[in-house]
Design an enzyme around this catalytic site. Structure first.
Site, PDB file in Angstrom:
ATOM      1  N   ASN A 109      14.175   7.041  -3.857  1.00 12.92           N
ATOM      2  CA  ASN A 109      14.350   6.264  -2.631  1.00 12.92           C
ATOM      3  C   ASN A 109      15.802   5.810  -2.525  1.00 12.92           C
ATOM      4  O   ASN A 109      16.475   5.652  -3.539  1.00 12.92           O
ATOM      5  CB  ASN A 109      13.435   5.028  -2.705  1.00 12.92           C
ATOM      6  CG  ASN A 109      13.552   4.143  -1.464  1.00 12.92           C
ATOM      7  OD1 ASN A 109      13.572   4.640  -0.338  1.00 12.92           O
ATOM      8  ND2 ASN A 109      13.648   2.835  -1.666  1.00 12.92           N
ATOM      9  N   HIS A 111      18.003   2.612  -1.080  1.00 12.88           N
ATOM     10  CA  HIS A 111      17.801   1.220  -0.666  1.00 12.88           C
ATOM     11  C   HIS A 111      19.165   0.604  -0.325  1.00 12.88           C
ATOM     12  O   HIS A 111      20.125   0.767  -1.090  1.00 12.88           O
ATOM     13  CB  HIS A 111      17.133   0.419  -1.795  1.00 12.88           C
ATOM     14  CG  HIS A 111      16.899  -1.001  -1.424  1.00 12.88           C
ATOM     15  ND1 HIS A 111      15.872  -1.387  -0.585  1.00 12.88           N
ATOM     16  CD2 HIS A 111      17.580  -2.127  -1.729  1.00 12.88           C
ATOM     17  CE1 HIS A 111      15.935  -2.697  -0.399  1.00 12.88           C
ATOM     18  NE2 HIS A 111      16.960  -3.169  -1.092  1.00 12.88           N
ATOM     19  N   SER A 138      21.777   1.784  -3.268  1.00 14.76           N
ATOM     20  CA  SER A 138      21.298   2.334  -4.539  1.00 14.76           C
ATOM     21  C   SER A 138      20.309   3.459  -4.274  1.00 14.76           C
ATOM     22  O   SER A 138      19.492   3.364  -3.352  1.00 14.76           O
ATOM     23  CB  SER A 138      20.553   1.259  -5.352  1.00 14.76           C
ATOM     24  OG  SER A 138      21.315   0.074  -5.467  1.00 14.76           O
TER      25      SER A 138
HETATM   26  C1  GAR Z   1      18.637   3.075   5.524  1.00 11.87           C
HETATM   27  O1  GAR Z   1      19.652   2.107   5.564  1.00 11.87           O
HETATM   28  C2  GAR Z   1      17.839   2.958   4.253  1.00 11.87           C
HETATM   29  O2  GAR Z   1      18.612   2.610   3.143  1.00 11.87           O
HETATM   30  C3  GAR Z   1      16.880   1.861   4.616  1.00 11.87           C
HETATM   31  O3  GAR Z   1      16.518   2.114   5.944  1.00 11.87           O
HETATM   32  C4  GAR Z   1      17.586   2.786   6.598  1.00 11.87           C
HETATM   33  C5  GAR Z   1      17.044   4.051   7.201  1.00 11.87           C
HETATM   34  O4  GAR Z   1      18.002   4.675   8.005  1.00 11.87           O
HETATM   35  N1  GAR Z   1      15.757   1.834   3.742  1.00 11.87           N
HETATM   36  C6  GAR Z   1      15.116   0.738   3.376  1.00 11.87           C
HETATM   37  O5  GAR Z   1      15.415  -0.364   3.776  1.00 11.87           O
HETATM   38  C7  GAR Z   1      13.979   0.967   2.410  1.00 11.87           C
HETATM   39  N2  GAR Z   1      13.545  -0.263   1.860  1.00 11.87           N
HETATM   40  P1  GAR Z   1      17.859   6.201   8.381  1.00 11.87           P
HETATM   41  O6  GAR Z   1      16.447   6.388   8.938  1.00 11.87           O
HETATM   42  O7  GAR Z   1      18.890   6.426   9.440  1.00 11.87           O
HETATM   43  O8  GAR Z   1      18.098   7.010   7.154  1.00 11.87           O
END
Ligand code: GAR
Length: 214
Positions: A109, A111, A138
């Site tokens: 994942n 984060h 991370s």
């Molecule tokens: C990203 O910033 C990712 O790190 C976060 O959601 C966003 C998704 O953006 N994930 C979390 O918060 C997981 N707990 P994306 O759909 O444009 O990749």
């Protein structure tokens, strides 16, 4: 070159999936993306995946009676696609133990914080509120605790005096797009190994491989 077969799980915009897809266009990149799976229909990331010519699948969570049933269907879709490793990229649903156990050591994942700080949601606002000077993102293996699995790679992003939530989020996202393909490559090349312990085993991974400073 034998490529690792990877599925990407999304719930929305899919920009991290897009960065993995771009990396995988390079014939020398050791990963093939075999599926982009969303738990929600009609999200932007599905269009982006199609633009990259990637197979997509929606396993709509609202059409199942329980979380476990939904995740069984997700596992089935991932297996049918032949996924050897699963990347969660903005998959915004906490996973049940059964799913995590099924994919343990093969589920990663990204984060948006420097773990173990700021697990959960609203990481950028909380980082600003707490006054940290360095924030970031991370990539980690997923275990049964939220955002707590072994850390694979991290990128540090300096907090600027005038940052607000959106300016900080934008710089961290840029770092995410660089970090995730890098971290995935390390796993595909077996430079990083999941061992079941609290931290990963480095196998020829250098500090430059696993720590990005922006
Ligand atoms: C990203 O910033 C990712 O790190 C976060 O959601 C966003 C998704 O953006 N994930 C979390 O918060 C997981 N707990 P994306 O759909 O444009 O990749």
């Amino acid at each position: 070159m034998k490529k690792l077969k990877v599925a990407v799980m999304i719930s929305g915009r899919g920009s991290n999936m897009g960065s993995l897809a771009r990396a995988a266009m390079d014939p020398d990149y050791p990963v093939e993306i075999v599926l982009v799976l969303s738990n929600k229909p009609n999200v932007e990331g599905l269009n982006l995946a199609q633009q990259h010519g990637l197979p997509i699948r929606v396993v709509d969570q609202t059409t199942f009676d329980s979380r476990d049933e939904h995740e069984l269907a997700v596992t089935q879709a991932l297996q049918e696609a032949g996924a050897e490793l699963v990347c969660m990229a903005g998959y915004m649903r906490i996973l049940e133990d059964a799913f995590v156990n099924e994919w343990r050591g093969r589920l990663i994942n990204i984060h948006p914080s420097l773990l173990p700080s700021f697990t959960g949601l609203d990481t950028h606002a909380r980082a600003l509120e707490r006054g940290v000077r360095i924030h970031g993102c991370s990539v980690h293996f997923v275990n049964n605790e939220l955002d707590a699995g072994p850390i694979i790679a991290q990128a540090a992003v300096v907090v600027e005096p005038n940052d607000d939530e959106s300016s900080l989020a934008a710089r961290v996202l840029e770092a995410e797009h660089e970090l995730y393909p890098r971290a995935l490559k390390l796993i595909a090349e077996e430079k990083i190994r999941w061992t079941g312990d609290d931290s990963v085993r480095d196998n020829n991974a250098t500090a430059d491989d696993v720590a990005l400073l922006k």
